[in-house]
Enzyme design. Structure first.
Site, PDB file in Angstrom:
ATOM      1  N   ASP A 451      68.741 -24.982 -26.461  1.00 57.23           N
ATOM      2  CA  ASP A 451      67.811 -24.357 -27.403  1.00 57.23           C
ATOM      3  C   ASP A 451      67.921 -22.830 -27.329  1.00 57.23           C
ATOM      4  O   ASP A 451      68.469 -22.275 -26.367  1.00 57.23           O
ATOM      5  CB  ASP A 451      66.383 -24.814 -27.053  1.00 57.23           C
ATOM      6  CG  ASP A 451      65.453 -24.825 -28.248  1.00 57.23           C
ATOM      7  OD1 ASP A 451      65.762 -24.167 -29.262  1.00 57.23           O
ATOM      8  OD2 ASP A 451      64.402 -25.483 -28.169  1.00 57.23           O
ATOM      9  N   ASP A 521      62.521 -28.138 -36.996  1.00 52.82           N
ATOM     10  CA  ASP A 521      61.307 -28.594 -36.308  1.00 52.82           C
ATOM     11  C   ASP A 521      60.370 -29.285 -37.290  1.00 52.82           C
ATOM     12  O   ASP A 521      59.371 -29.866 -36.892  1.00 52.82           O
ATOM     13  CB  ASP A 521      60.581 -27.408 -35.663  1.00 52.82           C
ATOM     14  CG  ASP A 521      61.109 -27.128 -34.263  1.00 52.82           C
ATOM     15  OD1 ASP A 521      62.041 -27.821 -33.828  1.00 52.82           O
ATOM     16  OD2 ASP A 521      60.586 -26.203 -33.604  1.00 52.82           O
TER      17      ASP A 521
HETATM   18  C1  GLA Z   1      62.003 -25.569 -30.097  1.00 53.17           C
HETATM   19  C2  GLA Z   1      62.758 -26.806 -30.538  1.00 53.17           C
HETATM   20  C3  GLA Z   1      61.892 -28.026 -30.354  1.00 53.17           C
HETATM   21  C4  GLA Z   1      61.450 -28.133 -28.892  1.00 53.17           C
HETATM   22  C5  GLA Z   1      60.758 -26.857 -28.464  1.00 53.17           C
HETATM   23  C6  GLA Z   1      60.491 -26.866 -26.980  1.00 53.17           C
HETATM   24  O1  GLA Z   1      60.964 -25.282 -30.960  1.00 53.17           O
HETATM   25  O2  GLA Z   1      63.187 -26.676 -31.857  1.00 53.17           O
HETATM   26  O3  GLA Z   1      62.578 -29.188 -30.742  1.00 53.17           O
HETATM   27  O4  GLA Z   1      62.587 -28.384 -28.090  1.00 53.17           O
HETATM   28  O5  GLA Z   1      61.534 -25.709 -28.760  1.00 53.17           O
HETATM   29  O6  GLA Z   1      59.822 -25.733 -26.559  1.00 53.17           O
END
Ligand code: GLA
Length: 703
Positions: A451, A521
């Protein structure tokens, strides 16, 4: 022969259906000659335009250089802008040599050099014959004894035939609303698509397509391209009143400066370009096959995944995850992924990033008991990390405050309470490699979600000489690539997912090193149809991770049936991101059946050819079809959105089938030919808002 040379001054790259041609002019400069439908012989290439308008010198509107450098009277977007040691800021590239390399992907390298100064430019062209794509990049080399500073070093420029009615298709978006499709007429002037954020970004994606304003999904000439770069990038569509559009792209020249010392070279990212006369759908399919067959580090369909993020957020522990793992295994999940919250003092997003040791309060005996449990349940195990980041409240930051990007005398701006590590520093890259390598060596982990949850700010590198600090924009991306490359080499069985607050880092550069992307997301099944359509314009379904989520999650409050949520997510690589502890037995049973169904069709969805039959942008019904490469199997998803007035149910016309073959189709009783399905269409009755169907079309095989 895929690369043709006329023995004098012309070269042609030959795809199955396209030709890309270049030639030298009377002044020994390399010009673009042709990009379009296939011409059988190199001598068929049209003569590159030598038209000069009175009072204009070379470089005027009609002159299409293959790799224009800023110099003389060239006023359009250059690929190259350099300053030499004596202060001269004018580059004139002339032909030096060329090389043709045969092989699985044939290559042409044309060497250019400044008339006087020691700057050499090697233009690399790789021709992907099956996909009708040309991949381009440039290597800029200082072959002399004195320094050169590069101020613009793009990957390539694409020229299209002169004309004034071009239309641009591009992808723009936002967090939780990535890859929206935009289409607009281009007029004289310049349209810049870009990211200045240090990552690919949610806001624009490095893809473009030009057409004459009349191309459809199935027909019409389309020139298109996508850039392999995961940092700040720029694609400029530059058009003039006399109708000479050109599209240049590469690393963003904004705040870019690269000192090229004696003997040093700089390699630009790659930019892939294509041409088709079969519309936008064919352009996408050719990029999909390129990613699947050439770019992607692994082959074959992706496993069905469960991710605990939306269920537990930061509140993870061994017991809770083990319980979720049992439920996930019971519905047929193959890969269980533990998301954020497992490390350091991570209780929320204010602390812990950088401390990649297992939190013993949450996992008293480390991760292994959970991993063993997951494996005993028949699944493999995956883990979330965000390696480029640090929270000020972390041991890592307390030990190494000098590891972040920063300017002296300025407070670094925090975003999501975090700061960005300087991957231009070798010690930082080494540290990240060691930490991640340690995790992968010490545990049976087969998947990493990588990420990246904030863009750059204050991109300073105080330890470097001022003249080199701007290198961070490029060195950071190279750093991410390097760590990923080393990890892949050391742990070939581990798959990686690219993520940046959803789809903030999706591009061909990162897809060369990762197996899939977290698309957004936003897990609302209807919003997703728009995001997924845009994603599919440039990237394949196999790389598009889609979760079935709970309706009440944060982006939308839309209630949709389980099958609708599944159908929306089955259009890519299927995952489940819901709180399975709250699902009823009936829901779990339905999910089990749908996961089983997905496993039967996933080869077709993930490896087949994709046809966007009805766009969510154009009506209430979305329909997407996938056809296996041998055309014997197909699956079609139709999903209803919001109904307005009395719109009739549209007839759906499948594509890509064998006209003479006989197919069974799940919505009709009698077998029917491919030709009939494609010509007379299929009637599909959707029962109302947010209803959906999955239709299977299977060839009736003799015997
Ligand atoms: C980001 C990702 C999510 C999740 C969060 C965790 O927003 O896109 O899928 O992994 O971080 O903090």
């Amino acid at each position: 022969m895929p690369v043709l040379f006329d023995g004098g001054c012309r070269w042609a790259l030959q795809g199955k259906n396209v030709t890309y041609g270049i030639e030298l002019d009377d002044e020994n400069r390399l010009r673009h000659a042709y990009f379009g439908a296939r011409l059988p012989r190199v001598t068929d290439l049209p003569k590159a335009d030598s038209y000069h308008f009175p009072h204009e010198s070379p470089g005027g509107p009609g002159v299409r250089y293959e790799y224009p450098a800023w110099g003389s009277m060239y006023y359009r977007e250059p690929c190259l802008k350099a300053t030499f040691a004596d202060g001269v800021r004018d580059t004139r590239l002339v032909y030096e040599d060329h090389k043709i390399e045969e092989g699985e992907v044939p290559r042409l390298i044309v060497g250019l050099r400044d008339e006087l100064y020691s700057l050499r430019v090697s233009l690399h062209y790789r021709i992907f014959e099956e996909q009708d794509l040309v991949e381009r990049y440039a290597v800029l080399e200082n072959v002399g004894g004195e320094g050169i500073t590069l101020e613009q070093a793009l990957s390539a420029v694409w020229h299209v035939p002169p004309g004034s009615s071009y239309r641009l298709t591009h992808l723009a978006g936002q967090f939780a609303g990535e890859t929206q499709v935009y289409r607009e007429e281009i007029s004289p002037g310049k349209k810049v698509l870009e990211s200045r954020r240090g990552i690919t970004s949610h806001h624009a994606n490095p893809f473009f397509a030009l057409d004459w304003g009349d191309a459809t999904e199935d027909a019409g000439e389309v020139w298109f391209g996508a850039l392999g770069w995961s940092g700040s990038w720029k694609i400029s569509v530059d058009h003039d009143v006399r109708g000479h559009p050109q599209v240049s792209g590469g690393i963003n020249d904004f705040d870019f400066s690269w000192p090229l010392e004696a003997g040093a070279s700089f390699t630009t990212p790659f930019f892939v370009g294509g041409y088709t006369s079969d519309g936008f759908g064919a352009a996408s399919r050719s990029l999909h096959r390129y990613v699947m067959d050439h770019l992607s580090p692994t082959k074959g369909p992706r496993p069905v995944l469960y991710n605990s993020w939306e269920a537990t957020l930061f509140d993870v522990n061994e017991e809770g995850q083990a319980a979720l793992a049992e439920k996930a295994a019971s519905i047929g999940v193959e890969l269980f992924v533990l998301d954020d919250g497992w490390f350091g003092e991570r209780r929320d997003d204010r602390r812990g990033l950088g401390d990649w040791w297992v939190n013993r309060k949450k996992f008293p005996d480390g991760l292994d008991p959970l991993i063993e449990k997951v494996k005993a349940l028949g699944m493999s195990f995956g883990l979330w990390v965000e390696p480029e980041m640090v929270n000020p409240d972390s041991d890592l930051y307390r030990q190494h405050p000098e590891w972040i990007y920063r300017f002296p005398h300025r407070e670094p701006t925090e975003s999501r309470n975090q700061l960005l590590l300087n991957l231009a520093k070798e010690e930082v890259r080494e540290h990240l490699f060691e930490v991640l390598d340690g995790l992968l060596t010490g545990h049976d982990i087969s998947f990493i979600k990588w990420d990246m949850n904030r863009p750059f700010s204050e991109p300073g590198w105080p330890e470097a000489p001022p003249g080199r600090q701007r290198e961070v924009w490029v060195r950071h991306v190279w750093g991410v690539y390097e760590v990923l490359e080393r990890l892949r080499e050391r742990h070939p069985g581990v798959a990686f997912e690219t993520c940046a607050s959803g789809g903030g880092r999706v591009d061909l550069g990162i897809l060369r090193l990762t197996d899939q992307a977290w698309t957004s997301d936003n897990t609302d099944p209807y919003d997703r149809l728009f995001i997924q359509e845009g994603f599919s314009i440039a990237y394949p379904a196999r790389a598009m991770m889609c979760w079935v989520a709970d309706p009440e999650k944060w982006v939308r409050n839309r209630e949709a049936s389980l099958s609708y949520r599944f159908h929306s997510a089955m259009m890519g690589s299927l995952g489940i991101g819901a709180d399975l502890m709250r699902w009823t037995e009936a829901e779990l049973e339905e999910a089990r059946e749908l996961v089983e169904k997905y496993k039967q069709i996933r080869d077709t969805v993930q490896e087949g050819d994709q046809y966007r039959l009805l766009s969510p942008r154009e009506g209430r019904t979305t329909a997407v079809q996938y056809v296996s490469r041998d055309r014997s199997r197909s699956v079609l998803f139709a999903l209803c959105g919001v109904r307005r007035f009395t719109e009739p149910e549209p007839r759906i016309f499948p594509r890509g089938l064998e006209p003479d073959a006989l197919y069974n189709i799940t919505v009709e009783h009698e077998p029917v030919t491919g030709a009939a399905l494609m010509r007379r269409g299929v009637e599909i009755n959707l029962e109302g808002e947010l209803s959906s169907v999955m239709v299977e079309i299977t060839e009736v095989r003799a015997g």
